[in-house]
Enzyme design. Structure first.
Site, mmCIF file in Angstrom:
data_model
loop_
_atom_site.group_PDB
_atom_site.id
_atom_site.type_symbol
_atom_site.label_atom_id
_atom_site.label_comp_id
_atom_site.label_asym_id
_atom_site.label_seq_id
_atom_site.Cartn_x
_atom_site.Cartn_y
_atom_site.Cartn_z
ATOM 1 C CD GLU A 167 -3.363 -3.768 8.236
ATOM 2 O OE1 GLU A 167 -2.397 -2.798 8.855
ATOM 3 O OE2 GLU A 167 -4.218 -3.256 7.832
ATOM 4 C CE LYS A 168 -2.879 -14.732 7.231
ATOM 5 N NZ LYS A 168 -2.163 -13.907 6.223
ATOM 6 C CG PHE A 169 -2.309 -12.945 12.492
ATOM 7 C CD1 PHE A 169 -3.155 -14.281 13.050
ATOM 8 C CD2 PHE A 169 -1.536 -13.442 11.466
ATOM 9 C CE1 PHE A 169 -3.283 -15.218 12.599
ATOM 10 C CE2 PHE A 169 -1.581 -14.775 11.011
ATOM 11 C CZ PHE A 169 -2.384 -15.723 11.450
ATOM 12 C CG HIS A 170 -4.176 -4.627 13.140
ATOM 13 N ND1 HIS A 170 -5.486 -4.261 13.365
ATOM 14 C CD2 HIS A 170 -3.250 -3.613 13.141
ATOM 15 C CE1 HIS A 170 -5.313 -2.987 13.905
ATOM 16 N NE2 HIS A 170 -3.998 -2.555 13.781
ATOM 17 N NE ARG A 225 -0.568 0.774 5.000
ATOM 18 C CZ ARG A 225 -1.461 0.861 6.081
ATOM 19 N NH1 ARG A 225 -2.698 0.652 6.126
ATOM 20 N NH2 ARG A 225 -0.892 1.509 7.276
ATOM 21 C CD GLU A 238 -6.395 3.446 10.878
ATOM 22 O OE1 GLU A 238 -5.280 2.852 11.297
ATOM 23 O OE2 GLU A 238 -6.279 3.730 9.889
ATOM 24 C CD1 TRP A 286 0.980 -2.744 12.680
ATOM 25 C CD2 TRP A 286 2.616 -1.893 14.096
ATOM 26 N NE1 TRP A 286 0.365 -1.803 13.411
ATOM 27 C CE2 TRP A 286 1.254 -1.358 14.450
ATOM 28 C CE3 TRP A 286 3.862 -1.498 14.721
ATOM 29 C CZ2 TRP A 286 1.302 -0.456 15.350
ATOM 30 C CZ3 TRP A 286 3.676 -0.527 15.533
ATOM 31 C CH2 TRP A 286 2.470 -0.001 15.852
ATOM 32 C CG ASN A 344 -5.320 5.180 5.769
ATOM 33 O OD1 ASN A 344 -6.006 5.484 6.548
ATOM 34 N ND2 ASN A 344 -4.364 4.448 6.007
ATOM 35 C CD GLU A 345 -1.764 4.825 9.266
ATOM 36 O OE1 GLU A 345 -2.328 4.848 10.351
ATOM 37 O OE2 GLU A 345 -1.244 3.984 8.380
#
EC number: 3.2.1.23
Length: 655
Positions: free
Chosen positions: A353-356, A114, A305, A313, A152-153
């Site tokens: 980001e499936k573990f975020h 991204r 957020e 991360w 975004n960011e």
């Protein structure tokens, strides 16, 4: 211009990024049911949806978003609609390589992650404007739409050829002539003088250290180019919806954006905050970002957020212990947030980001994370009528300037150990542990509302900033400055004497002979405390009224701390307790006191309007003396003279 109050209308916004394109449509209705049960009243749609909205150049697939917008409206949930421009589709990089950023060593950053866009690419900007225009035209009148979220960011650096051309244009506008540029950059050193604009490049990877003036201007340029991208999209949506506020989310204390400048272009200032739940100072780091964001907003702000549980991360990603998510969310409200949101609503099953964590974790509705989210939603609804839209107050201002940070973070500095953000955090931590609420301010801002102003470290100061500090002290304010303040001007040119002469006179310093940085683990003794990181060989001019000397070593007997009138200079970094006690004593002498006296160490107490937030950052129960009778908005019960808080407990007290 519209602002956050036009969206909140006496509420606190609660919700987060919603990415329904990752899920089958039947899940959307389940999501709405869970949102309503949790008190969610706002979701952000479309942040990373560009390839779904425009699967091939010029195509538009809005049907799924039409359905979502209608579904949210039918269920009373407002939509913060994002432009998806932070993550271009793969076809853009494949067809238009000029849209891809280039690193300082010449590597192209490819699609597949991204933020893979060049802020200076005309092609990228054209596609970004087109998708933004079509989104605004299609949804500008939709009743679910409450706010716009641009990109975004923003965090992209680009050293490629397009950025080089844009950098040259930026420099021409700033300096007007090569002579002025050569003077500002000190190009007489190392034979770097430029005879043509075309010879100027971004500070790409050199054989040895880069020109600090060139690097400083490139950092300014990058912030400005990203801001141009934001403003271009903002102006498009404003044309369609002048009644709706626009925002873009900052990252906490991010190096790449001059957020003072950016905040002036935003209707709502928003930020993403991710303290480490294992960090014993996580709450203080959160408070620093909250104080800075509130100051940039000059009022209520948006927590865009945070994580309901672990992130993905860090080297080791721990979940938040029971109660910590609620505590840190209410801390943000105490320090001025009118919106408490998350990345993201439902935890992803695929992707990077499936573990975020999400507000709905992989454990689903019965999981602890969602159950705690439901409790928080109910808490926010209870306190909203009494706090929404109110401003907090602070008697201490902490000075911060991105240009000074950029200038000090050069390759040839005296110590890589003296990292500016760490020094800033140390000083803010001392004030936080002294139970003193702070604002942040730019050194050229009006400082007269504050009895005490502290500058942890301002390496580079403009003449206007120095004049402002002198006028502040002459007007009766108390100024406390840390080491290496006022060393250089805005071009990173070291001032004669190693510190501006006006500041040396202000602090009672005759000569700054040498800077003496300290190595990792190295300390110095001062009268009454030990210190680390830095020391300075100062000769006082005899006008100081108070002095704390170094004890032993090369600087024995020389001043570590000086006070002349209301101006203090601290030439080292005192150990945490000593810095806390010093700043608390200085503040008390200026008439500044904590909201409550005798607070336990782990308790934070912040006033927002008339409402008092009392937060226990410890795992053990604690009783706090709160004179008088108050109504606890969270429990509905009366509290007389004291409150008892359990593990990570919070009381929100109205007189």
């Amino acid at each position: 211009m519209p602002d956050l109050s036009d969206v909140t209308r006496g509420r606190l916004l609660f919700g987060g990024d919603y990415n329904p394109e990752q899920w089958p449509e039947e899940t959307w209705h389940e999501d709405v049911r869970l949102m309503k049960a949790a008190g969610v009243n706002s979701v952000t749609l479309g942040v990373f949806s560009w390839s779904t909205l425009e699967p091939e150049p010029g195509a538009r697939e809005f049907g799924w978003l039409d359905t979502l917008m209608d579904l949210m409206h039918d269920n009373g949930i407002g939509v913060v609609l994002a432009t998806p421009t932070s993550s271009p589709p793969p076809w853009m990089g494949r067809l238009h390589p000029d849209t891809l950023p280039v690193t300082e060593d010449g590597r192209t950053e490819w699609w597949g992650g991204r933020q893979h866009f060049s802020h200076s690419s005309a092609t990228y900007r054209r596609y970004a404007a087109a998708i933004t225009e079509d989104l605004a035209a299609r949804y500008g009148d939709h009743p679910a739409l409450t706010m716009w979220h641009i990109n975004n960011e923003y965090c992209t650096f680009d050293y490629g050829d397009q950025a080089a051309a844009a950098f040259r244009r930026w420099l021409r506008e700033k300096y007007g002539s090569l002579d002025a540029l050569n003077e500002a950059w000190g190009t007489a050193f190392w034979s770097q003088g430029y005879d043509t604009w075309d010879g100027i490049l971004p500070p790409r990877l050199p054989h040895y250290m880069r020109n600090p003036g060139q690097v400083l201007d490139f950092r300014r340029f990058t912030s400005d180019m990203l801001l141009e991208c934001y403003v271009a999209e903002r102006d498009i949506v404003r044309r369609h919806t002048p009644h709706l506020p626009v925002t873009s989310n900052f990252m906490p204390l991010w190096f790449g954006q001059d957020a003072w400048r950016w905040a002036e272009e935003e209707d709502v200032v928003s930020v993403d905050i991710y303290p480490d739940p294992r960090d014993p100072l996580g709450a203080q780091n959160g408070a620093l970002v909250q104080d800075m964001t509130r100051s940039q907003a000059r009022g209520p702000w948006m927590l865009m957020e945070q994580a309901a549980g672990p992130v993905n991360w860090r080297g080791v990603n721990h979940p938040k212990p029971r109660g910590l998510n609620r505590l840190w969310s209410l801390q943000a409200v105490a320090r001025g947030a009118d919106a408490v949101c998350y990345f993201q609503w439902r935890q992803s099953r695929q992707g990077a980001e499936k573990f975020h964590s999400g507000m709905v974790s992989h454990a689903g509705e019965d999981g602890r994370t969602y159950q705690e989210v439901k409790q928080l939603g109910a808490d926010l609804a209870r306190i909203a009528p009494d706090v929404s839209g109110l401003h907090g107050t602070a008697d201490v201002a902490v000075l911060h300037d991105w240009n000074s940070w950029w200038a000090g973070a050069q390759d040839g500095r005296l110590s890589t150990q003296a990292d500016y953000p760490d020094v800033l955090r140390a000083w803010h931590r001392a004030l936080w542990q002294a139970h003193l609420t702070t604002d942040f301010a730019h050194p050229e801002h009006d400082l007269t509302p504050y009895p005490v102003v502290v500058a942890a470290q301002l390496y580079a100061l403009t003449d206007a900033a120095i004049d402002n500090l002198l006028a502040y002290v002459r007007g009766g304010g108390t100024l406390v400055c840390g080491f290496q303040t006022g060393v250089a001007d805005e071009d990173d040119r070291v001032r004669r004497g190693g510190m501006d002469a006006r500041l040396r006179e202000l602090f009672g310093i005759r000569t700054l002979h040498e800077w003496w940085p300290l190595g990792a683990g190295e300390t110095v003794s001062c009268e009454g405390f030990r210190a680390s990181l830095w020391s300075e060989e100062l000769e006082a001019d005899g006008t100081a009224e108070e002095s704390v000397p170094y004890k032993g070593g090369e600087l024995d007997g020389l001043p570590a701390v000086l006070r002349k009138g209301r101006a203090w200079y601290v030439s080292t970094l005192p150990e945490p307790e000593a810095l806390r006690d010093l700043l608390a004593r200085i503040a008390s002498g200026a008439g500044v006191r904590p909201v409550l006296d005798g607070l336990p160490e782990q308790v934070e107490c912040v006033r927002r309007g008339e409402v008092l937030f009392v937060l226990n950052h410890g795992r053990e129960p604690v009783t706090v003396e709160v004179p008088g009778t108050h109504h606890d908005l969270l429990t509905g019960e009366a509290a007389t003279d004291r409150v008892t808080l359990g593990r990570y407990g919070v009381a929100v007290l109205r007189p």
